[in-house]
Enzyme design. Sequence first.
Site, PDB file in Angstrom:
ATOM      1  N   HIS A  30      34.380  -4.389  75.932  1.00 51.49           N
ATOM      2  CA  HIS A  30      33.706  -4.606  74.564  1.00 51.49           C
ATOM      3  C   HIS A  30      34.760  -3.917  73.726  1.00 51.49           C
ATOM      4  CE1 HIS A  30      29.830  -5.510  72.286  1.00 51.49           C
ATOM      5  NE2 HIS A  30      30.926  -5.279  71.394  1.00 51.49           N
ATOM      6  N   GLU A  43      30.536   0.136  63.127  1.00 49.89           N
ATOM      7  CA  GLU A  43      30.788  -1.347  62.968  1.00 49.89           C
ATOM      8  C   GLU A  43      31.993  -1.752  62.821  1.00 49.89           C
ATOM      9  OE1 GLU A  43      29.417  -4.938  63.717  1.00 49.89           O
ATOM     10  OE2 GLU A  43      28.334  -3.110  64.287  1.00 49.89           O
ATOM     11  N   TRP A  44      32.973  -1.092  63.559  1.00 53.01           N
ATOM     12  CA  TRP A  44      34.433  -1.875  63.567  1.00 53.01           C
ATOM     13  C   TRP A  44      34.984  -1.749  62.021  1.00 53.01           C
ATOM     14  CZ3 TRP A  44      34.866  -1.314  68.321  1.00 53.01           C
ATOM     15  CH2 TRP A  44      34.123  -1.922  69.269  1.00 53.01           C
ATOM     16  N   GLU A  53      23.281 -10.961  72.095  1.00 50.62           N
ATOM     17  CA  GLU A  53      23.445 -10.306  70.646  1.00 50.62           C
ATOM     18  C   GLU A  53      22.790 -11.296  69.639  1.00 50.62           C
ATOM     19  OE1 GLU A  53      26.936  -8.694  69.293  1.00 50.62           O
ATOM     20  OE2 GLU A  53      27.576  -8.051  71.289  1.00 50.62           O
ATOM     21  N   TRP A 113      20.949  -6.957  68.621  1.00 51.10           N
ATOM     22  CA  TRP A 113      22.054  -6.077  68.209  1.00 51.10           C
ATOM     23  C   TRP A 113      21.744  -5.218  66.928  1.00 51.10           C
ATOM     24  CZ3 TRP A 113      26.283  -4.464  70.395  1.00 51.10           C
ATOM     25  CH2 TRP A 113      27.299  -3.441  69.830  1.00 51.10           C
ATOM     26  N   GLN A 156      31.343   1.966  69.848  1.00 50.02           N
ATOM     27  CA  GLN A 156      30.410   1.908  68.572  1.00 50.02           C
ATOM     28  C   GLN A 156      29.405   2.928  68.744  1.00 50.02           C
ATOM     29  OE1 GLN A 156      30.043  -2.447  68.981  1.00 50.02           O
ATOM     30  NE2 GLN A 156      30.013  -2.301  66.831  1.00 50.02           N
ATOM     31  N   ASN A 206      33.375  -9.297  76.263  1.00 49.74           N
ATOM     32  CA  ASN A 206      32.736  -9.329  75.102  1.00 49.74           C
ATOM     33  C   ASN A 206      33.297 -10.239  73.967  1.00 49.74           C
ATOM     34  OD1 ASN A 206      29.747  -9.143  73.585  1.00 49.74           O
ATOM     35  ND2 ASN A 206      31.471  -8.273  72.118  1.00 49.74           N
ATOM     36  N   GLU A 207      32.968 -11.196  73.769  1.00 47.64           N
ATOM     37  CA  GLU A 207      33.572 -12.128  72.461  1.00 47.64           C
ATOM     38  C   GLU A 207      35.107 -12.224  72.643  1.00 47.64           C
ATOM     39  OE1 GLU A 207      31.975 -10.645  68.806  1.00 47.64           O
ATOM     40  OE2 GLU A 207      29.867 -11.139  69.629  1.00 47.64           O
ATOM     41  N   ASN A 249      26.052 -14.866  71.813  1.00 52.69           N
ATOM     42  CA  ASN A 249      26.165 -13.856  70.736  1.00 52.69           C
ATOM     43  C   ASN A 249      25.988 -14.583  69.550  1.00 52.69           C
ATOM     44  OD1 ASN A 249      26.197 -12.004  72.699  1.00 52.69           O
ATOM     45  ND2 ASN A 249      28.289 -11.161  71.912  1.00 52.69           N
ATOM     46  N   TYR A 308      24.879 -15.103  65.198  1.00 50.11           N
ATOM     47  CA  TYR A 308      24.422 -14.313  64.317  1.00 50.11           C
ATOM     48  C   TYR A 308      24.151 -15.278  63.048  1.00 50.11           C
ATOM     49  CZ  TYR A 308      25.651 -10.022  66.190  1.00 50.11           C
ATOM     50  OH  TYR A 308      25.613  -8.744  67.042  1.00 50.11           O
TER      51      TYR A 308
END
Length: 493
Positions: free
Chosen positions: A144, A451-452, A400, A444, A41, A188-189, A331, A333
């Site tokens: 990641h 951002e993907w 995050e 984050w 990223q 990650n995730e 993480n 959000y």
Amino acid sequence: MASAASTGSTPVYAPAACNWNLESAFFPGQFAWGASTAAYQIEGGWDADGKGPNVWDTFTHQGGDRVFKNQTGDVACGSYTLWEEDLKCIKQLGLTHYRFSLSWSRLLPDGTTGFINQKGVDYYNKVIDSLLANDVTPVVTLYHFDLPQHLEDQGGWKSDSTVEAFDAYAQFCFQTFGDRVKLWITINEPYVVAVLGYEEGTMAPGVTEPGTGAYLAAHKMIKAHAAAWHSYDRLFRKQQGGLVSIALNSDWAEPFEPNSLADQEAAKRHIAFCLDWFATPIFVDGDYPAIMKSKISAMCKKQGLTSSRLPEFTQEEKKTIKGTADFFSLNYYTTRKIKHQDNAHSQPSVSADMEAEQVTDPSWPVATGSSWLAVVPWGLRQLLKYIKDTYNHPVIYITENGFSQSDPAPLDDTQRWEYFRLTLQEILKAIYIDGVHLKGYFVWSLLDNFEWSCGYSSRFGLFHVDYENSALPRVPYRSAIEYAKVIANNRLI
């Protein structure tokens, strides 16, 4: 390096026995104040100095509108050549910790230790050494989302060969950097990799195998994580004294109708199919949550299948997986309201198996840069309480948490700072009222970045990056200035 996660000791600051005031409360001593990034990223330099291709290089270069305006991470924030600029941002914030990921294919171009790219090693040595020279603790993520393309060509996360390659890669990183890195995150995730990468195909590697791909990929990632943890424990822990975990993402889930038993059960399934899918094997008993196993099995029977689509761990594998985390890396959000949804006749998928519809309360504010990101800071407190109660009161790091702005993004990001301020209030409540053993918080992200699938249209950074300027200058948002004040004082002011 002992921790309450491994010793079972109770943190001295939780719960607070004395009266305290939310507005004047300090965060615990030695609290980790951080920001996070990921290699693909921010680094750019996608083919520089011997780096091999990864699945995101391939995914973005194929085009087809899978990413906003067919944007790529080829240049991104240019951090591969502009690391010193990133370091200035870190120092300006006064961070105590910085979480970043290693590009697997920058270090090992084909994903294996058959060839080591020394220039990649040199780059990360520079990052780690300069962080330590400035009293910043590095927190390093091994993987990641950016699997080397060579490994994906051999089956990717659906293959046991990737499990073996990841363990070898992890051992290489522990050997190379572990004398200085004491906080490691393996993957990650894994939920995002599994569901979006191997079922829905909306993220790299873009595989669409509904009902099977995600479960198989998750199965291999859990085994890969456990293998790497054991390698560290066996070969490096005594000498290096570090800690190893895995970063798990989860929303909080509230029943849509609080008095509806069906919605209550659906909310439990939502957590089980997201957080517990990985946390239960790793932190509890080496196996998938019972609610998840039974639900998928029942759905498969309705679909006329003779066996479950969810793979099974052997008894030996369960023993190997259980207990392979030294702290809980979360993480978070957003939060969703959940209602039961009958999917008995739907096509197989993780979502259909869950039978839980996600609803965003219209009264919740939504981040301007991400339509999915409803602002629900109190959901984080609920999730932290759930983790404490479900997973034997572990040490937790929030690795995050963030809020995105749409592009162009105002530097005076008032709404974002309010998100952070309210979130930090909920964290104080979790620590002092609920007795959660929370040791750190990472925003984050340090920088606006790729951002993907949203490309550069969604800005999560504490620092604005001007992509139209070849120098890619970093300028602090208001939230960065306010966050630096909190860090300097170790309290909300």
